[in-house]
Design a protein around this motif. Sequence first.
Motif, PDB file in Angstrom:
ATOM      1  N   GLY A 114       1.321  28.243  54.625  1.00 47.49           N
ATOM      2  CA  GLY A 114       0.060  28.904  54.304  1.00 47.49           C
ATOM      3  C   GLY A 114       0.356  30.210  53.585  1.00 47.49           C
ATOM      4  N   ILE A 115      -0.645  31.074  53.508  1.00 48.24           N
ATOM      5  CA  ILE A 115      -0.489  32.411  52.936  1.00 48.24           C
ATOM      6  C   ILE A 115      -0.728  33.406  54.067  1.00 48.24           C
ATOM      7  CG2 ILE A 115      -1.413  34.087  51.283  1.00 48.24           C
ATOM      8  CD1 ILE A 115      -2.248  31.705  49.526  1.00 48.24           C
ATOM      9  N   PHE A 116       0.127  34.412  54.180  1.00 50.11           N
ATOM     10  CA  PHE A 116      -0.025  35.399  55.245  1.00 50.11           C
ATOM     11  C   PHE A 116      -1.437  35.980  55.265  1.00 50.11           C
ATOM     12  CE2 PHE A 116       4.707  36.355  54.618  1.00 50.11           C
ATOM     13  CZ  PHE A 116       5.091  35.594  55.700  1.00 50.11           C
ATOM     14  N   ASP A 117      -1.896  36.341  56.476  1.00 51.39           N
ATOM     15  CA  ASP A 117      -3.229  36.921  56.628  1.00 51.39           C
ATOM     16  C   ASP A 117      -3.169  38.452  56.662  1.00 51.39           C
ATOM     17  OD1 ASP A 117      -2.080  37.297  59.106  1.00 51.39           O
ATOM     18  OD2 ASP A 117      -3.719  36.355  60.235  1.00 51.39           O
ATOM     19  N   PHE A 118      -2.168  39.010  56.013  1.00 52.45           N
ATOM     20  CA  PHE A 118      -2.072  40.465  55.851  1.00 52.45           C
ATOM     21  C   PHE A 118      -1.645  40.742  54.408  1.00 52.45           C
ATOM     22  CE2 PHE A 118       1.928  38.927  57.647  1.00 52.45           C
ATOM     23  CZ  PHE A 118       2.882  39.454  56.787  1.00 52.45           C
ATOM     24  N   LEU A 145      -7.814  35.553  53.388  1.00 48.75           N
ATOM     25  CA  LEU A 145      -8.914  36.077  54.203  1.00 48.75           C
ATOM     26  C   LEU A 145      -9.480  34.990  55.113  1.00 48.75           C
ATOM     27  CD1 LEU A 145     -10.803  38.149  51.481  1.00 48.75           C
ATOM     28  CD2 LEU A 145      -9.262  39.005  53.262  1.00 48.75           C
ATOM     29  N   HIS A 146      -9.796  33.856  54.533  1.00 53.07           N
ATOM     30  CA  HIS A 146     -10.343  32.709  55.274  1.00 53.07           C
ATOM     31  C   HIS A 146      -9.744  31.445  54.680  1.00 53.07           C
ATOM     32  CE1 HIS A 146     -13.321  35.457  56.909  1.00 53.07           C
ATOM     33  NE2 HIS A 146     -13.602  35.829  55.679  1.00 53.07           N
ATOM     34  N   THR A 147      -9.350  30.520  55.533  1.00 48.14           N
ATOM     35  CA  THR A 147      -8.819  29.249  55.045  1.00 48.14           C
ATOM     36  C   THR A 147      -9.512  28.092  55.741  1.00 48.14           C
ATOM     37  OG1 THR A 147      -7.055  29.118  56.706  1.00 48.14           O
ATOM     38  CG2 THR A 147      -6.524  30.282  54.662  1.00 48.14           C
ATOM     39  N   SER A 148      -9.557  26.967  55.059  1.00 52.24           N
ATOM     40  CA  SER A 148     -10.073  25.758  55.696  1.00 52.24           C
ATOM     41  C   SER A 148      -9.085  25.337  56.778  1.00 52.24           C
ATOM     42  CB  SER A 148     -10.267  24.646  54.659  1.00 52.24           C
ATOM     43  OG  SER A 148      -9.047  24.303  54.040  1.00 52.24           O
ATOM     44  N   ARG A 149      -9.536  24.486  57.655  1.00 52.39           N
ATOM     45  CA  ARG A 149      -8.693  24.059  58.771  1.00 52.39           C
ATOM     46  C   ARG A 149      -7.385  23.462  58.271  1.00 52.39           C
ATOM     47  NH1 ARG A 149     -10.423  20.480  63.894  1.00 52.39           N
ATOM     48  NH2 ARG A 149     -11.459  22.421  64.393  1.00 52.39           N
ATOM     49  N   ARG A 150      -7.483  22.618  57.290  1.00 51.76           N
ATOM     50  CA  ARG A 150      -6.290  21.999  56.704  1.00 51.76           C
ATOM     51  C   ARG A 150      -6.017  22.683  55.368  1.00 51.76           C
ATOM     52  NH1 ARG A 150      -4.755  16.833  58.635  1.00 51.76           N
ATOM     53  NH2 ARG A 150      -4.129  16.298  56.513  1.00 51.76           N
ATOM     54  N   PHE A 151      -5.241  23.741  55.414  1.00 53.45           N
ATOM     55  CA  PHE A 151      -4.913  24.509  54.219  1.00 53.45           C
ATOM     56  C   PHE A 151      -3.396  24.599  54.105  1.00 53.45           C
ATOM     57  CE2 PHE A 151      -3.928  28.687  52.245  1.00 53.45           C
ATOM     58  CZ  PHE A 151      -4.464  28.439  50.984  1.00 53.45           C
ATOM     59  N   GLN A 152      -2.900  24.240  52.923  1.00 52.57           N
ATOM     60  CA  GLN A 152      -1.462  24.270  52.723  1.00 52.57           C
ATOM     61  C   GLN A 152      -1.175  24.580  51.253  1.00 52.57           C
ATOM     62  OE1 GLN A 152       0.692  20.529  53.472  1.00 52.57           O
ATOM     63  NE2 GLN A 152       1.878  21.698  54.957  1.00 52.57           N
TER      64      GLN A 152
END
Length: 161
Positions: free
Chosen positions: A51-55, A104-111
């Motif tokens: 994923g992408i970091f949430d910071f 900031l926000h991702t769907s449940r299945r995000f890659q």
Amino acid sequence: MNVETFYFDDDGEIPNNPDLPVLIYRHVFDDPSSIEETFNTHNWQNSWVDGIFDFHHYHSVAHEVIGILEGHASIQLGGPLGKTFTLTAGDVVVLPAGTGHKALHTSRRFQVVGAYPKGQDYDTLTGDPCERPDNLKRIAQVERPQTDPVYGQQGPLLEHW
């Protein structure tokens, strides 16, 4: 070819890159499963899938390409004062060294798949004041890629960078 360009200024925390724009390629892959192979074929390597970091973070020693493999997300580019973009499967974003990015926000299945020109190693910095001024020197020294991660010897990266 639908490519968007964006410049982000140094906000005192996240340096961004005053010389090179962020490139967003919309819906460039009909089959996102081919993104990593395409990047690697065009010498954007040292790839990873996650994923992408949430910071807020950035890389001072390498440019980065991120391809959305699955799902969608709101991504903030340019640091806390930057701009928010919605990216979906098949989109690609090319980040010049120094460019802040955060999920900031991702769907449940995000890659996503990420990669770097010539398989460069990368660092992960967060805008801490102790990172300056060395980070600015490193960003200025990062070589421009010789290939576009999606199109190879031609393409938007070579036109805009």
